[in-house]
Design a protein around this motif. Structure first.
Motif, PDB file in Angstrom:
ATOM      1  N   LYS A  66       0.838  -1.194   0.000  1.00  0.00           N
ATOM      2  CA  LYS A  66       0.000   0.000   0.000  1.00  0.00           C
ATOM      3  C   LYS A  66       0.873   1.244   0.000  1.00  0.00           C
ATOM      4  O   LYS A  66       1.810   1.365   0.793  1.00  0.00           O
ATOM      5  CB  LYS A  66      -0.927   0.029   1.214  1.00  0.00           C
ATOM      6  CG  LYS A  66      -1.906   1.206   1.184  1.00  0.00           C
ATOM      7  CD  LYS A  66      -2.953   1.133   2.282  1.00  0.00           C
ATOM      8  CE  LYS A  66      -3.940   2.295   2.148  1.00  0.00           C
ATOM      9  NZ  LYS A  66      -5.009   2.252   3.176  1.00  0.00           N
ATOM     10  N   ASN A  67       0.568   2.179  -0.904  1.00  0.00           N
ATOM     11  CA  ASN A  67       1.319   3.426  -1.002  1.00  0.00           C
ATOM     12  C   ASN A  67       0.690   4.508  -0.129  1.00  0.00           C
ATOM     13  O   ASN A  67      -0.466   4.400   0.297  1.00  0.00           O
ATOM     14  CB  ASN A  67       1.366   3.900  -2.460  1.00  0.00           C
ATOM     15  CG  ASN A  67       2.086   2.910  -3.357  1.00  0.00           C
ATOM     16  OD1 ASN A  67       3.091   2.329  -2.968  1.00  0.00           O
ATOM     17  ND2 ASN A  67       1.558   2.719  -4.561  1.00  0.00           N
ATOM     18  N   ASP A  68       1.427   5.577   0.100  1.00  0.00           N
ATOM     19  CA  ASP A  68       0.937   6.672   0.941  1.00  0.00           C
ATOM     20  C   ASP A  68      -0.254   7.397   0.330  1.00  0.00           C
ATOM     21  O   ASP A  68      -1.048   8.013   1.045  1.00  0.00           O
ATOM     22  CB  ASP A  68       2.068   7.679   1.200  1.00  0.00           C
ATOM     23  CG  ASP A  68       3.179   7.090   2.061  1.00  0.00           C
ATOM     24  OD1 ASP A  68       2.896   6.111   2.790  1.00  0.00           O
ATOM     25  OD2 ASP A  68       4.315   7.596   1.987  1.00  0.00           O
ATOM     26  N   ASP A  69      -0.385   7.367  -0.992  1.00  0.00           N
ATOM     27  CA  ASP A  69      -1.487   8.080  -1.654  1.00  0.00           C
ATOM     28  C   ASP A  69      -2.725   7.203  -1.822  1.00  0.00           C
ATOM     29  O   ASP A  69      -3.597   7.494  -2.638  1.00  0.00           O
ATOM     30  CB  ASP A  69      -1.033   8.604  -3.016  1.00  0.00           C
ATOM     31  CG  ASP A  69      -0.612   7.473  -3.955  1.00  0.00           C
ATOM     32  OD1 ASP A  69      -0.585   6.300  -3.515  1.00  0.00           O
ATOM     33  OD2 ASP A  69      -0.313   7.768  -5.126  1.00  0.00           O
ATOM     34  N   SER A  73      -2.980   4.364  -3.147  1.00  0.00           N
ATOM     35  CA  SER A  73      -2.895   3.425  -4.261  1.00  0.00           C
ATOM     36  C   SER A  73      -2.194   2.160  -3.772  1.00  0.00           C
ATOM     37  O   SER A  73      -1.672   2.115  -2.651  1.00  0.00           O
ATOM     38  CB  SER A  73      -2.132   4.042  -5.434  1.00  0.00           C
ATOM     39  OG  SER A  73      -0.787   4.301  -5.066  1.00  0.00           O
ATOM     40  N   TYR A  74      -2.189   1.135  -4.613  1.00  0.00           N
ATOM     41  CA  TYR A  74      -1.595  -0.144  -4.225  1.00  0.00           C
ATOM     42  C   TYR A  74      -0.666  -0.639  -5.327  1.00  0.00           C
ATOM     43  O   TYR A  74      -0.769  -0.220  -6.487  1.00  0.00           O
ATOM     44  CB  TYR A  74      -2.686  -1.195  -3.982  1.00  0.00           C
ATOM     45  CG  TYR A  74      -3.520  -0.948  -2.747  1.00  0.00           C
ATOM     46  CD1 TYR A  74      -3.197  -1.546  -1.536  1.00  0.00           C
ATOM     47  CD2 TYR A  74      -4.639  -0.114  -2.802  1.00  0.00           C
ATOM     48  CE1 TYR A  74      -3.966  -1.326  -0.402  1.00  0.00           C
ATOM     49  CE2 TYR A  74      -5.415   0.117  -1.678  1.00  0.00           C
ATOM     50  CZ  TYR A  74      -5.074  -0.494  -0.475  1.00  0.00           C
ATOM     51  OH  TYR A  74      -5.836  -0.267   0.643  1.00  0.00           O
ATOM     52  N   LEU A 122       0.735  -0.938 -10.636  1.00  0.00           N
ATOM     53  CA  LEU A 122       0.161   0.142  -9.837  1.00  0.00           C
ATOM     54  C   LEU A 122      -1.351   0.128 -10.014  1.00  0.00           C
ATOM     55  O   LEU A 122      -1.858   0.169 -11.141  1.00  0.00           O
ATOM     56  CB  LEU A 122       0.729   1.489 -10.273  1.00  0.00           C
ATOM     57  CG  LEU A 122       0.167   2.725  -9.568  1.00  0.00           C
ATOM     58  CD1 LEU A 122       0.516   2.698  -8.082  1.00  0.00           C
ATOM     59  CD2 LEU A 122       0.679   4.000 -10.228  1.00  0.00           C
ATOM     60  N   LYS A 133      -4.971   1.956  -8.809  1.00  0.00           N
ATOM     61  CA  LYS A 133      -5.586   3.104  -8.151  1.00  0.00           C
ATOM     62  C   LYS A 133      -6.943   3.374  -8.777  1.00  0.00           C
ATOM     63  O   LYS A 133      -7.280   2.830  -9.840  1.00  0.00           O
ATOM     64  CB  LYS A 133      -4.692   4.338  -8.260  1.00  0.00           C
ATOM     65  CG  LYS A 133      -4.376   4.771  -9.685  1.00  0.00           C
ATOM     66  CD  LYS A 133      -3.405   5.951  -9.690  1.00  0.00           C
ATOM     67  CE  LYS A 133      -3.092   6.400 -11.117  1.00  0.00           C
ATOM     68  NZ  LYS A 133      -2.152   7.546 -11.136  1.00  0.00           N
TER      69      LYS A 133
END
Length: 497
Positions: free
Chosen positions: A426-429, A431-432, A492, A494
């Motif tokens: 999991k990304n900070d924004d 998204s995955y 990616l 999102k």
């Protein structure tokens, strides 16, 4: 059309109520018909019938023209300007095929060397899952391509021809049948080639790819022979898809015949005359030398034909789903002589060649994967996981991604051996990233550093399966790939804003 030439893709986006589209369409036909019909393949897409493709190309106005993935026209323009634009753009693209052919050749050589290392036991290309995938994985790729694009048979033939010309097949044929390399007499060489190909499709020791069960030459003359192949991987799950599906093999047979017989001037042809994908009990190939019939690109497809092609995909994939699932759980073996698992080197040349030879192939593969994700096998397991999680669709994006990860890492999903381990990041924004190891489409190619991503089909599949869970189309894009020198492939994921 020469096999040395890669057709230019021209896509015209239109709609029934577009008043500026008919004049531009007439100019397209005029320019392409003025000596470029063998160089350019034209597709017409109605944005109302296919909004997904229009969205992928960011079409904002009509008419729009896309040439080899680049938008060259959006909106109205006077006739002379459209005509000049088309001529200049098409001519510039016609001069850029040499680089694509060189990249294709280098990548095919890498795949061939990897395959020889793997089959000899000196190297495992996919340490986490092994170097064989279920034959259904291969057939789903092919079915998606054939069903969504009329130019695919030509492109697959061309890709196979390249592999037959530059790969190791002619050396393998000589090892299987040594007399092939010991004669210079033309008639004898042609006869020994036919015998070597029988052994090529039947061999289980030198080249155990499980490509087919066996083969037999059923007709022979000084300039032509017909070889009948049983349980060929590309069509062995017998479903009538409406057209032959073994164009890649046909091209490969033509290419290796050209090398062995010294006919590198393009006078060798191979035609699939029978196919298990059309209900036959075998696939049959007619190989001829001194053939002067030129290649021609398929005609412009109408909207009705395009819709029929998609409908056929939906119907056939449903039938194929049942057969693949029966095979994977060992309820019913599809290939009684050859195994239902084939070496990944059977699939990889198709994916890699198409990416270099045709810039639209990434979009086609993505769309095919997405359709498979929505309509293909495995949905009962997906719904079971939803039920066990005590949630109802449509799910939130976060819950949907987590559940999709559970589905992709489930033991039943891994029966096809399409890829190895999968990791969720999991990304900070919000998204995955899905990170997968040992993807069948490109595994073993990290050392080649081909400079491209190749896993569009998987990206589309993830998008289609996630669409089922969250009810909207997510954005899924491969951002790192073994084809770019990485050890894993990363996607990616999102929400579209």
């Amino acid at each position: 059309m020469s096999l040395e030439v890669t057709p230019i893709r021209l896509i015209m986006f239109t709609s029934e109520d577009c008043v500026y589209c008919p004049p531009v369409h007439e100019i397209v036909k005029e320019v392409v018909g003025s000596g470029m019909q063998d160089l350019v393949h034209v597709s017409t897409i109605d944005v109302n019938d296919d909004p997904d493709t229009a969205s992928q190309y960011e079409i904002m106005a009509l008419p729009s023209l896309v040439i080899n993935e680049s938008i060259v026209l959006q909106g109205g323009m006077d006739d002379d300007s459209v005509r000049d634009l088309l001529w200049s753009t098409l001519m510039s693209h016609a001069l850029t095929t040499e680089e694509a052919l060189e990249l294709t050749t280098n990548s095919l050589l890498s795949i061939t060397m990897n395959a020889m290392d793997s089959l000899s036991g000196s190297r495992i290309l996919r340490p986490t899952v092994g170097d064989f995938s279920h034959v259904g994985v291969y057939q789903q790729y092919l079915l998606s391509l054939y069903s969504l694009d009329p130019l695919i048979p030509f492109l697959l033939y061309k890709a196979g021809y390249q592999l037959g010309m530059v790969g190791m097949m002619h050396h393998v044929l000589t090892l299987l049948h040594p007399p092939l390399g010991k004669t210079s007499k033309r008639t004898s060489k042609f006869k020994h080639l036919a015998r070597a190909l029988e052994l090529y499709f039947s061999d289980r020791e030198l080249l155990p790819t499980q490509l087919a069960a066996d083969a037999k030459v059923v007709e022979f003359t000084d300039t032509k022979f017909v070889i009948r192949v049983r349980e060929l991987a590309s069509a062995s799950i017998k479903i009538d898809v409406g057209e032959p599906m073994c164009g890649f093999t046909a091209g490969q047979l033509a290419g290796v015949t050209a090398v062995v017989m010294g006919e590198i001037n393009g006078l060798v042809r191979c035609t699939e005359t029978h196919c298990m994908a059309n209900g036959a009990d075998f696939c049959s190939f007619s190989i001829s030398i001194a053939e002067k019939t030129p290649f021609t690109l398929p005609p412009l497809e109408t909207q009705e034909e395009r819709a029929e092609r998609r409908q056929n995909f939906y119907e056939v994939i449903h039938e194929m789903t049942t057969l693949i699932q029966d095979s994977q759980i060992m309820r019913k073996i599809q290939r009684t002589t050859a195994r239902d698992f084939i070496h990944i080197s059977v699939l990889q040349p198709i994916i890699v060649s198409l990416k270099f030879l045709d810039r639209l192939s990434g979009t086609i593969l993505f769309n095919g994967g997405k359709e498979l994700g929505i309509f293909g096998p495995g949905k009962p397991l997906l719904y079971r996981l939803v039920q066990e999680s005590a949630v109802q669709v449509p799910l939130s994006f976060d819950v949907g991604v987590a559940l999709l990860y559970d589905y992709l890492s489930h033991p039943l999903t891994s029966l096809g051996r399409e890829f190895g381990k999968i990791h969720l990041i999991k990304n900070d924004d919000n998204s995955y990233i899905f990170e997968i190891e040992d993807n069948a489409a490109i595994a073993g190619m990290s050392t080649a550093s081909l400079g491209h991503t190749f896993c569009d089909f998987q990206a589309g599949f993830f998008a289609g399966r996630l669409h089922i869970l969250i009810g909207v189309d997510p954005s899924v894009k491969e951002i790192d790939c073994q084809g770019m020198g990485s050890e894993t492939c990363k996607f990616l994921i999102k929400l579209n804003r």
